[in-house]
Design an enzyme around this catalytic site. Sequence first.
Site, PDB file in Angstrom:
ATOM      1  N   HIS A   1      10.940   3.490  -0.328  1.00 36.34           N
ATOM      2  CA  HIS A   1       9.676   2.776  -0.545  1.00 36.34           C
ATOM      3  C   HIS A   1       8.524   3.723  -0.875  1.00 36.34           C
ATOM      4  O   HIS A   1       8.015   4.445  -0.017  1.00 36.34           O
ATOM      5  CB  HIS A   1       9.336   2.007   0.738  1.00 36.34           C
ATOM      6  CG  HIS A   1       8.236   1.017   0.555  1.00 36.34           C
ATOM      7  ND1 HIS A   1       8.349  -0.290   0.964  1.00 36.34           N
ATOM      8  CD2 HIS A   1       7.009   1.113   0.015  1.00 36.34           C
ATOM      9  CE1 HIS A   1       7.237  -0.937   0.692  1.00 36.34           C
ATOM     10  NE2 HIS A   1       6.411  -0.101   0.104  1.00 36.34           N
TER      11      HIS A   1
ATOM     12  N   HIS B   1       5.005   4.265  -3.888  1.00 35.28           N
ATOM     13  CA  HIS B   1       4.191   3.701  -4.970  1.00 35.28           C
ATOM     14  C   HIS B   1       3.881   4.828  -5.939  1.00 35.28           C
ATOM     15  O   HIS B   1       3.396   5.879  -5.530  1.00 35.28           O
ATOM     16  CB  HIS B   1       2.888   3.139  -4.400  1.00 35.28           C
ATOM     17  CG  HIS B   1       3.130   2.039  -3.430  1.00 35.28           C
ATOM     18  ND1 HIS B   1       3.124   0.722  -3.796  1.00 35.28           N
ATOM     19  CD2 HIS B   1       3.435   2.060  -2.107  1.00 35.28           C
ATOM     20  CE1 HIS B   1       3.404  -0.027  -2.738  1.00 35.28           C
ATOM     21  NE2 HIS B   1       3.600   0.760  -1.698  1.00 35.28           N
TER      22      HIS B   1
ATOM     23  N   ARG C   1       2.347   3.877  -8.897  1.00 30.18           N
ATOM     24  CA  ARG C   1       1.236   3.179  -9.579  1.00 30.18           C
ATOM     25  C   ARG C   1       1.051   3.555 -11.030  1.00 30.18           C
ATOM     26  O   ARG C   1       1.703   3.025 -11.886  1.00 30.18           O
ATOM     27  CB  ARG C   1      -0.062   3.385  -8.786  1.00 30.18           C
ATOM     28  CG  ARG C   1      -0.048   2.521  -7.555  1.00 30.18           C
ATOM     29  CD  ARG C   1      -1.403   2.443  -6.923  1.00 30.18           C
ATOM     30  NE  ARG C   1      -1.272   1.946  -5.567  1.00 30.18           N
ATOM     31  CZ  ARG C   1      -1.908   2.461  -4.534  1.00 30.18           C
ATOM     32  NH1 ARG C   1      -2.744   3.458  -4.683  1.00 30.18           N
ATOM     33  NH2 ARG C   1      -1.721   1.942  -3.347  1.00 30.18           N
TER      34      ARG C   1
ATOM     35  N   ASN D   1       3.770  -2.528  -8.016  1.00 28.98           N
ATOM     36  CA  ASN D   1       2.320  -2.753  -8.184  1.00 28.98           C
ATOM     37  C   ASN D   1       1.614  -1.688  -9.027  1.00 28.98           C
ATOM     38  O   ASN D   1       0.561  -1.178  -8.669  1.00 28.98           O
ATOM     39  CB  ASN D   1       1.637  -2.904  -6.822  1.00 28.98           C
ATOM     40  CG  ASN D   1       1.665  -1.631  -6.010  1.00 28.98           C
ATOM     41  OD1 ASN D   1       2.536  -0.789  -6.197  1.00 28.98           O
ATOM     42  ND2 ASN D   1       0.714  -1.476  -5.112  1.00 28.98           N
TER      43      ASN D   1
ATOM     44  N   HIS E   1       8.860  -1.622   6.054  1.00 31.29           N
ATOM     45  CA  HIS E   1       8.092  -0.876   7.074  1.00 31.29           C
ATOM     46  C   HIS E   1       7.535  -1.652   8.256  1.00 31.29           C
ATOM     47  O   HIS E   1       6.362  -1.952   8.329  1.00 31.29           O
ATOM     48  CB  HIS E   1       7.019   0.029   6.456  1.00 31.29           C
ATOM     49  CG  HIS E   1       6.323  -0.474   5.230  1.00 31.29           C
ATOM     50  ND1 HIS E   1       5.591  -1.614   5.244  1.00 31.29           N
ATOM     51  CD2 HIS E   1       6.273   0.035   3.991  1.00 31.29           C
ATOM     52  CE1 HIS E   1       5.102  -1.779   4.048  1.00 31.29           C
ATOM     53  NE2 HIS E   1       5.503  -0.806   3.269  1.00 31.29           N
TER      54      HIS E   1
ATOM     55  N   ASN F   1      -0.952  -0.558   5.834  1.00 27.69           N
ATOM     56  CA  ASN F   1      -0.541  -1.939   6.037  1.00 27.69           C
ATOM     57  C   ASN F   1       0.957  -1.978   6.304  1.00 27.69           C
ATOM     58  O   ASN F   1       1.724  -1.609   5.435  1.00 27.69           O
ATOM     59  CB  ASN F   1      -0.875  -2.765   4.790  1.00 27.69           C
ATOM     60  CG  ASN F   1      -0.568  -4.224   4.992  1.00 27.69           C
ATOM     61  OD1 ASN F   1      -0.387  -4.683   6.118  1.00 27.69           O
ATOM     62  ND2 ASN F   1      -0.486  -4.961   3.893  1.00 27.69           N
TER      63      ASN F   1
ATOM     64  N   ASP G   1       6.467   5.158   2.148  1.00 30.72           N
ATOM     65  CA  ASP G   1       5.344   4.323   1.705  1.00 30.72           C
ATOM     66  C   ASP G   1       4.239   5.190   1.083  1.00 30.72           C
ATOM     67  O   ASP G   1       3.049   4.907   1.227  1.00 30.72           O
ATOM     68  CB  ASP G   1       4.777   3.464   2.844  1.00 30.72           C
ATOM     69  CG  ASP G   1       3.979   2.274   2.310  1.00 30.72           C
ATOM     70  OD1 ASP G   1       4.146   1.933   1.132  1.00 30.72           O
ATOM     71  OD2 ASP G   1       3.185   1.697   3.071  1.00 30.72           O
TER      72      ASP G   1
HETATM   73 ZN   LIG Z   1       4.261  -0.445   0.042  1.00 30.15          ZN
END
Ligand SMILES: [Zn+2]
Length: 276
Positions: free
Chosen positions: A11, A13, A15, A38, A152, A193, A220
């Site tokens: 996991h 990102h 981007r 995302n 997570h 988060n 993350d």
């Molecule tokens: Zn995430």
Amino acid sequence: MKKDYPIIDLHCHLRNDIPGHTKIAKESGINLVLYMANSKPPLDNLEQIKKSLKKKRYCRAIPVSAITKDLAGKELVEVDKIKPYVAGFSDDGQYLKDLNLLKEILKKNVLVLVHCSPPYDAGIKKPYLETKFVKRYLKTLKESGGKLHIQHISKKDTVELIRKAKKEGLKVTCETCPHYFTYTKDDLETKVNPPLALKEDVLAIKRGLKDGTIDAISSDYAPMPRITGMAGFKAFLPLSYGLVLAGVLSEKQLKEKLFINPKKIIESKGYKLNLI
Ligand SMILES: [Zn+2]
């Protein structure tokens, strides 16, 4: 640390897809990352996914498609078309409110990953909704059948819920991140988060890792500009190996969390990693 196996981070990102992110991953000892949808534009169609697969990377990087178009939670992406190109499907931080859509994708025999809590911008005041959300997902899974991976987790009650679900034979796997077994909300002021929690949660996450309730550790990693998230690649292995030094996990168990189980999860619906 005896690193005689590839390290998989389930996991992260990337981007805007600057190759520097995977360079940091490589330099941090990570061999393979799954990156979430995302980016801008989001990975919610084959064209974007194919484009993203052509980008220069320093470590192996496999995309995760959005579950819904524009991550908006309204309409499923073209799952069957996209399936061969991605490791799985997730709306990640934009949680799936419509559980009928979740049922629909669970029936499609693909790896479905769901975020354990709502996003900061959902207008929901209380951040501690993780357990409630996971309960809803597990109920849906029970009704629809299939297999679900929860992303997570950070709370004691969530660990207990998943432990119970696994005992009941539900096909559920989950991951946590180094910050959730290392820091309480009083140790570090950061916006992640789900948010950092209490000492009892940190201890419960460690217990969950030890007894196999929690299958994997993911970073993350979130690059700048960072509204929420952490620069998690560099701390990923040091903090994870800290579990061995502290006697929480054996070397063998750590290998399960960083390689064996992530590989199993990715390959559970037919995706072939062709590793060792
Ligand atoms: Zn995430």
